[in-house]
Design a protein around this motif. Structure first.
Motif, short mmCIF file in Angstrom:
data_model
loop_
_atom_site.label_atom_id
_atom_site.label_comp_id
_atom_site.label_asym_id
_atom_site.label_seq_id
_atom_site.Cartn_x
_atom_site.Cartn_y
_atom_site.Cartn_z
N THR A 29 32.44 44.42 48.35
CA THR A 29 32.15 43.74 47.24
C THR A 29 30.79 43.82 47.05
O THR A 29 30.04 44.28 48.05
CB THR A 29 32.44 42.22 47.37
OG1 THR A 29 31.70 41.52 48.45
CG2 THR A 29 33.96 41.82 47.65
N GLY A 50 33.64 41.33 43.10
CA GLY A 50 34.84 40.42 42.91
C GLY A 50 34.57 39.10 42.54
O GLY A 50 33.44 38.74 42.32
N ASP A 51 35.73 38.17 42.12
CA ASP A 51 35.48 36.83 41.26
C ASP A 51 35.01 36.16 42.79
O ASP A 51 34.88 34.87 42.45
CB ASP A 51 36.68 36.22 40.71
CG ASP A 51 38.15 36.46 41.61
OD1 ASP A 51 37.88 36.86 42.50
OD2 ASP A 51 38.98 35.86 41.03
N ASP A 90 36.51 42.43 38.78
CA ASP A 90 37.72 41.66 38.76
C ASP A 90 37.79 40.96 37.46
O ASP A 90 36.83 40.25 36.88
CB ASP A 90 37.35 40.48 39.88
CG ASP A 90 38.29 40.60 41.09
OD1 ASP A 90 39.22 41.23 41.03
OD2 ASP A 90 37.69 39.92 42.09
N LYS A 120 40.32 44.83 37.84
CA LYS A 120 41.38 44.24 38.82
C LYS A 120 42.11 43.02 38.38
O LYS A 120 41.43 42.08 38.09
CB LYS A 120 40.83 44.13 40.40
CG LYS A 120 41.88 43.70 41.44
CD LYS A 120 41.39 43.90 42.80
CE LYS A 120 40.31 42.82 43.26
NZ LYS A 120 40.85 41.45 43.35
N GLU A 122 44.90 39.90 39.64
CA GLU A 122 45.92 39.41 40.67
C GLU A 122 47.09 38.98 40.19
O GLU A 122 47.59 38.52 39.17
CB GLU A 122 45.16 38.00 41.18
CG GLU A 122 43.72 38.27 41.98
CD GLU A 122 43.30 37.08 42.70
OE1 GLU A 122 44.06 35.76 42.30
OE2 GLU A 122 42.35 36.86 42.88
N HIS A 144 46.64 43.48 42.70
CA HIS A 144 46.27 42.65 44.05
C HIS A 144 47.24 41.56 44.12
O HIS A 144 47.66 40.97 43.43
CB HIS A 144 44.94 41.60 43.60
CG HIS A 144 44.32 40.92 44.55
ND1 HIS A 144 43.00 40.55 44.66
CD2 HIS A 144 44.82 40.55 45.75
CE1 HIS A 144 42.73 39.69 45.75
NE2 HIS A 144 43.77 39.94 46.27
N THR A 148 46.38 35.83 46.69
CA THR A 148 45.74 35.96 45.46
C THR A 148 44.93 34.57 45.36
O THR A 148 45.57 33.74 44.79
CB THR A 148 46.52 36.22 44.50
OG1 THR A 148 47.97 35.32 44.62
CG2 THR A 148 47.30 37.66 44.72
#
Ligand code: KIV
Length: 271
Positions: A29, A50-51, A90, A120, A122, A144, A148
């Protein structure tokens, strides 16, 4: 084995070649310019904005609060630093689950305003319509599955997913559906290693694991966790390559002591 080390730009096609040739994919990340510079310079193949920025950068308990604009801010900072890595962003909670039209316009906003290379999302079959619609705009999508974190309030805990046969079968059929829809890769988070290996052998697109064992096509970790900047998160799957929390704290204490004692700045450090 690193046949793609000298490649100028990592693309989704390069990742597929890596899987086909058995070269493992490295992913970390990244959320800001300075760290992304180091990660890219070190030769990591994929940087995931990434979140998890919601936890790591903003101190929230979950990934749910981070907004689309905050993700775009982080992603654009990363993109400005990167020369080689593929930058995947994300889509935050609430930006794609409502309906596929909203999902497409949010994915377009991310691509336009951040300059990222892919998004991305989830989830499996329940979000397939959104994934298909985003793909129609020519935006590469990474899936993903497994744990999740955006669904933490449904799961109730962060324990290993898909240990039972029903959930494992569902995960395999979700992975097949994501590949058929056109996803270029899938992250599998915190599932049994033998299941992850089975998925990596079943689908032909790259499978990137986090807490999913070594039988997959690549690995991803949160950079603050593997550098030991965050010293409160110690899951079994995490390998720490440093203890930067202690090292940074010591340097900051040294600086503070030097300021208070009058040792800093000295004659050479002034004009
Ligand atoms: O947001 C994130 O950091 C992620 C990784 C854990 C895969 O989704």
């Amino acid at each position: 084995m690193s046949v793609h080390k000298n490649i100028k730009r990592v693309t989704t096609n390069v990742l597929q070649e890596m899987k086909n040739s058995g070269e493992k994919i490295s992913m970390l990340t990244g959320y800001d310019f300075s760290m992304a510079r180091i990660i890219d310079d070190a030769g990591i193949d994929v940087i995931l904005v990434g979140d998890s920025a919601s936890n790591v950068m903003a101190g929230h308990e979950t990934t749910l609060p981070i907004t689309l604009d905050q993700m775009i801010y982080h992603a654009s900072s990363v993109v400005r630093a990167v020369e080689r890595a593929l930058v995947v962003v994300d889509m935050p909670f609430g930006s794609y689950q409502g309906n596929s039209k909203e999902a497409l316009s949010n994915a377009i906003k991310i691509m336009k305003e951040s300059g990222g290379h892919a998004v991305k999302l989830e989830g499996g079959q329940e979000i397939l319509e959104s994934i298909q619609r985003i793909l129609t705009a020519g935006i590469p999508v990474m899936g993903h599955l497994g744990l999740t974190p955006q669904s933490i309030y449904k799961f109730g805990t962060y324990v290993v997913r898909a240990k039972e046969e029903d959930e494992a079968n569902q995960l395999i059929s979700d992975a097949i559906a994501l590949e058929a829809a056109g996803c270029f890769a899938i992250v599998l988070e915190k599932i049994p290693a033998n299941l992850a290996e089975k998925v990596a052998k079943t689908v032909s697109i790259p499978i990137i694991g986090i807490g999913a064992g070594n039988g997959v096509d690549g690995q991803v970790l949160v950079v603050h966790d593997m550098l030991g900047i965050n010293n409160e998160f110690n899951p079994r799957f995490l390998r720490k390559y440093n203890n930067l929390y202690e090292q940074m704290k010591k340097s900051i204490q040294d600086y503070s002591n030097d300021v208070k004692s009058g040792d800093f700045p000295n004659e050479k450090e002034q004009y």
